[in-house]
Design an enzyme around this catalytic site. Structure first.
Site, PDB file in Angstrom:
ATOM      1  N   GLU A 311       0.822  -1.218   0.000  1.00  0.00           N
ATOM      2  CA  GLU A 311       0.000   0.000   0.000  1.00  0.00           C
ATOM      3  C   GLU A 311       0.856   1.269   0.000  1.00  0.00           C
ATOM      4  O   GLU A 311       0.641   2.187   0.770  1.00  0.00           O
ATOM      5  CB  GLU A 311      -0.956  -0.021   1.197  1.00  0.00           C
ATOM      6  CG  GLU A 311      -1.872  -1.235   1.188  1.00  0.00           C
ATOM      7  CD  GLU A 311      -2.882  -1.277   2.326  1.00  0.00           C
ATOM      8  OE1 GLU A 311      -2.630  -0.658   3.374  1.00  0.00           O
ATOM      9  OE2 GLU A 311      -3.910  -1.949   2.161  1.00  0.00           O
ATOM     10  N   ASP A 385      -8.243  -8.768   4.663  1.00  0.00           N
ATOM     11  CA  ASP A 385      -7.979  -7.599   5.500  1.00  0.00           C
ATOM     12  C   ASP A 385      -9.020  -7.385   6.592  1.00  0.00           C
ATOM     13  O   ASP A 385      -9.854  -6.491   6.460  1.00  0.00           O
ATOM     14  CB  ASP A 385      -7.912  -6.355   4.594  1.00  0.00           C
ATOM     15  CG  ASP A 385      -7.377  -5.145   5.329  1.00  0.00           C
ATOM     16  OD1 ASP A 385      -6.839  -5.330   6.425  1.00  0.00           O
ATOM     17  OD2 ASP A 385      -7.508  -4.035   4.802  1.00  0.00           O
ATOM     18  N   GLU A 413     -12.520  -1.291  12.127  1.00  0.00           N
ATOM     19  CA  GLU A 413     -12.507  -0.659  10.809  1.00  0.00           C
ATOM     20  C   GLU A 413     -13.633  -1.160   9.904  1.00  0.00           C
ATOM     21  O   GLU A 413     -14.303  -0.368   9.247  1.00  0.00           O
ATOM     22  CB  GLU A 413     -11.146  -0.918  10.143  1.00  0.00           C
ATOM     23  CG  GLU A 413     -11.075  -0.411   8.719  1.00  0.00           C
ATOM     24  CD  GLU A 413      -9.725  -0.693   8.057  1.00  0.00           C
ATOM     25  OE1 GLU A 413      -8.840  -1.283   8.705  1.00  0.00           O
ATOM     26  OE2 GLU A 413      -9.565  -0.302   6.890  1.00  0.00           O
TER      27      GLU A 413
HETATM   28  C1  BDP Z   1      -6.074  -1.858   6.178  1.00  0.00           C
HETATM   29  C2  BDP Z   1      -6.358  -0.438   6.507  1.00  0.00           C
HETATM   30  C3  BDP Z   1      -5.185   0.475   6.323  1.00  0.00           C
HETATM   31  C4  BDP Z   1      -3.954  -0.130   6.951  1.00  0.00           C
HETATM   32  C5  BDP Z   1      -3.714  -1.498   6.381  1.00  0.00           C
HETATM   33  C6  BDP Z   1      -2.567  -2.239   7.057  1.00  0.00           C
HETATM   34  O1  BDP Z   1      -7.425  -0.007   5.709  1.00  0.00           O
HETATM   35  O2  BDP Z   1      -5.529   1.716   6.885  1.00  0.00           O
HETATM   36  O3  BDP Z   1      -2.856   0.675   6.755  1.00  0.00           O
HETATM   37  O4  BDP Z   1      -4.844  -2.309   6.569  1.00  0.00           O
HETATM   38  O5  BDP Z   1      -2.868  -3.140   7.820  1.00  0.00           O
HETATM   39  O6  BDP Z   1      -6.966  -2.602   6.952  1.00  0.00           O
HETATM   40  O7  BDP Z   1      -1.423  -1.941   6.810  1.00  0.00           O
END
Ligand code: BDP
Length: 720
Positions: A311, A385, A413
């Site tokens: 990401e 996730d 989240e």
């Molecule tokens: C996702 C989230 C994000 C996090 C990412 C992570 O949306 O904000 O940075 O995981 O775990 O769940 O790195």
């Protein structure tokens, strides 16, 4: 004689008044120490606790003394008498065998040795014919843990007269991961701002830091990663290290180590190097010196948590290197000081033309055995996730030579964020108790996490924190239960959610059986409810874009496919679901053959994972005899009905606890019910475009149109 008792009376009255006025905002968490009403119980507890022997030789033993004083003042309205050495006529003795060599006569030496540094024993026994209770262990921290366990027995009104408890944590590293930024915003945080006031640190030590440490110690958490995984290299500069050191100092007597997130490109950003290549000598030297510098500020620094190549975060891929090269670079720098690296397996890329659910496994499995021995690979519970429900991550069981650490999300989240009551322990337990059959039947995830399946000396569990500056810490009062349960499961991944919940309710709210049973019912049902009204039957990742608040099954055509909903649900005229069998992405091939066979076969695949692994026609016949479309609609409706029921159940508890918390929870439950309907209506209207079938009888008609739901665009959703 008269004066002290008068003074005590005033003190106690003040405490009670204070409690009535201010005590019920949730700040005291599960450490409410509410007055015990039953005179018989109070009497029995007083008899066993009014004279306490406790050596005062460290700040930890001082904390124990304060805790006992506070607890007994609150629960029993007494102040116990303390002595450092005297045991004659005493009834509670807390100490190590260094403090009291005679302990060896009462508690088996072998047993004591097996406790390690954190385990404890609580035992009812005799000293010179006098009945006593002993709390012992091999360190002051162990005594603190034992004290909290002992107090829990009183908080939950258990007998303390015939005790023989041995408790040893099953995992070594039990950490909260704060996704907190240096500007005090919290990524995916729904409980206010970050509790770390970086601006005022190191000069101002807020009381909340101490209370945070105390709460964590009470559930056995022994580490905290202060900063976001989407890391800022600034935290590794001297001015921030001083601030982190001040926090570490506060946490030390509570047994809590500080960890930081390391941005992989830090050597470039704050070190003026041209590269962050893990095989570059200057980069290696830079990290070695950085580690040395960190330990000069924080002598008991725990180590680094790293999100790399994911990401948008930099990582070893930028230099054509592997995740092991990256992890070992940091591991070698920390090794001389005893530090560890928690290297996240959450690595995937929109440029990789493969199912996102497969990518972490593809990347990490070939690296098994290549990580240094102070590295743990930190794996999320499921392969996508933190969805309301995911099957277990296929890496568990696939890397026998590497200690794998669990990463659960405590912050909600994807599960209703700030307001929805969801008891996550059920989700955690579902994953921990999954038998992945890595080494034959009985190879549960818990056995991988605690290191016992492969005899790994390192083991751990991480929870992404739900803590913020909200007066009640977690925004939602019931969010506290998830923090609490995480700690309990990290200590013992075999514990049962129901027991954890029961204790928590009683410690937090009330001992009234009706209150306990009703709240327990609501909690135990809550995870299934959220799955039903958000993502039943294995659906996943269909929430709205970016902020992830509310439904968004229509999210499509964004710059990354793997962040859209249509990528995951694959709904069309022909059916719905992600085919992960051999005719599709074949993600199933990453599991043990037992799981593969079970999940591939439609007859044996649990319906809760059906659309995770299979793409099926709308007319597919479910176990209930209904079509897939009908079943989907019923599940959504059931989720709504479950929230309505929770609301009704909670309403019966009015007057059973303080009004402040009662009303707060009531209003959140009303929001949850409203939002459950929103989820159900939006999703069913959306999927109906493809199923082209009416809603079955018994499923409420939506009052709005799909367009209305699509147009709704909430602004400034927290946590981004
Ligand atoms: C996702 C989230 C994000 C996090 C990412 C992570 O949306 O904000 O940075 O995981 O775990 O769940 O790195």
């Amino acid at each position: 004689m008269k004066r002290p008792s008068f003074f005590l009376f005033v003190l106690v009255s003040f405490c009670l008044l204070y409690d009535t006025l201010y005590g019920k905002d949730g700040y005291n968490l599960w450490l409410q120490y509410a007055k015990i009403e039953s005179p018989e119980l109070v009497d029995a507890y007083r008899k066993n606790t009014h004279k306490i022997t406790l050596p005062q030789n460290s700040s930890t033993t001082n904390i124990i003394k304060n805790e006992l004083t506070k607890a007994f003042k609150g629960m029993l309205l007494t102040s116990p008498e303390f002595s450092e050495k005297n045991i004659e006529n005493h009834n509670l003795v807390i100490g190590t065998r260094d403090n009291f060599p005679w302990l060896i006569e009462l508690v088996d030496k072998k047993q004591l040795d097996s406790l390690g540094q954190e385990g404890f024993i609580i035992k009812s026994t005799f000293f010179k014919d006098q009945p006593i209770t002993v709390i012992t262990g091999n360190s002051d921290l162990a005594l603190l843990y034992g004290t909290f366990e002992f107090l829990k027995l009183i908080q939950t009104h258990k007998s303390i007269s015939d005790l023989n408890i041995t408790s040893i944590p099953k995992t070594k590293i039990r950490v909260l991961n704060h996704w907190d930024n240096l500007d005090r915003s919290v990524e995916r945080g729904y409980a206010g701002s970050s509790i770390w006031n970086w601006h005022l640190l190191p000069d101002h030590i807020d009381q909340q830091y101490l209370d945070y440490a105390r709460a964590n110690a009470s559930i056995g958490i022994n580490g905290t990663v202060l900063t976001n995984v989407n890391a800022n290299a600034l935290v590794l500069t001297p001015s921030y290290l001083k601030k982190a050191a001040a926090l570490a100092e506060v946490f030390r007597p509570y047994g809590i180590k500080v960890y930081l997130t390391a941005r992989f490109s830090a050597p470039i950003e704050i070190g003026n190097l041209k590269t962050a290549d893990p095989l570059d000598k200057n980069v290696q030297k830079w990290w070695k010196e950085k580690a040395e510098e960190i330990y000069s500020y924080i002598p008991n620094f725990g180590g680094f948590l790293v999100k790399a190549d994911s990401e948008g975060q930099p990582g070893p891929h930028n230099y054509g290197r592997t995740q092991a090269d990256g992890a070992n670079l940091l591991a070698q720098a920390l090794k001389p000081f005893g530090g560890i690296v928690m290297w996240r397996a959450f690595v995937y890329s929109e440029d990789t033309p493969d199912d996102r659910a497969k990518q972490a496994y593809n990347e990490f499995k070939p690296l098994d055995g290549k990580f240094d021995n102070n590295v743990l690979v930190q794996v999320k519970n499921g392969p996508i996730d933190f969805q309301p429900r995911e099957p277990v991550h296929p890496l568990f069981g696939a890397m026998p030579q590497t200690p794998l650490m669990m990463e659960f999300q405590i912050t909600q989240e994807y599960l209703g964020q700030g307001t929805h009551l969801v008891y996550l322990s059920k989700l955690y337990e579902e994953i921990l108790s999954t038998d992945i059959n890595a080494k034959g039947p009985g190879s549960t995830v818990a056995k991988i996490i605690d290191g016992s399946l492969e005899n790994h000396p390192l083991s751990g569990m991480a929870g992404v924190s739900n803590i913020g500056t909200a007066r009640n810490w977690t925004g939602n009062h019931f969010g506290q239960a998830n923090w609490y349960a995480f700690g309990k499961l990290a200590w013992n991944p075999y514990e049962k959610s129901e027991k954890i919940a029961k204790d928590w309710i009683e410690m937090t709210f009330s001992s009234d059986p009706q209150f306990i049973n009703t709240s327990l019912d609501i909690m135990m049902e809550s995870h299934e409810a959220v799955v039903n009204y958000m993502t039943p039957l294995g659906l996943h990742h269909i929430m709205d874009w970016n902020h992830h608040y509310g439904p968004g099954p229509w999210v499509t055509d964004k710059h990354r496919d793997d962040w859209t909903s249509t990528y995951y649900h694959q709904a069309g005229a022909d059916g719905i679901g992600f085919d992960r069998t051999s005719s599709g992405s074949n993600a199933l091939s990453q599991y043990s053959s037992t799981i593969q066979n079970q999940f591939t076969n439609l007859k044996t695949c649990p319906e809760k994972y059906l659309l995770w692994f299979h793409h099926l026609p709308w007319s597919y016949q479910m176990q209930s005899g209904k079509t897939l479309w009908e079943e989907l609609a019923f599940r959504y409706q059931k989720g709504v009905d479950q929230t309505t029921q929770a609301l009704q159940q909670w309403s019966t508890l009015e007057g059973k606890i303080d009004d402040e918390r009662y009303k707060h929870i009531l209003s959140f439950l009303k929001i949850q019910e409203k939002e459950a309907k929103w989820w159900k209506n939006a999703c069913l209207l959306y999927f109906q475009q493809f199923s082209k079938s009416p809603l079955p009888q018994g499923v409420d008609d939506p009052k709005k149109t799909l367009e209305d739901y699509k147009k709704y665009n909430p602004q400034f959703v927290p946590g981004i």
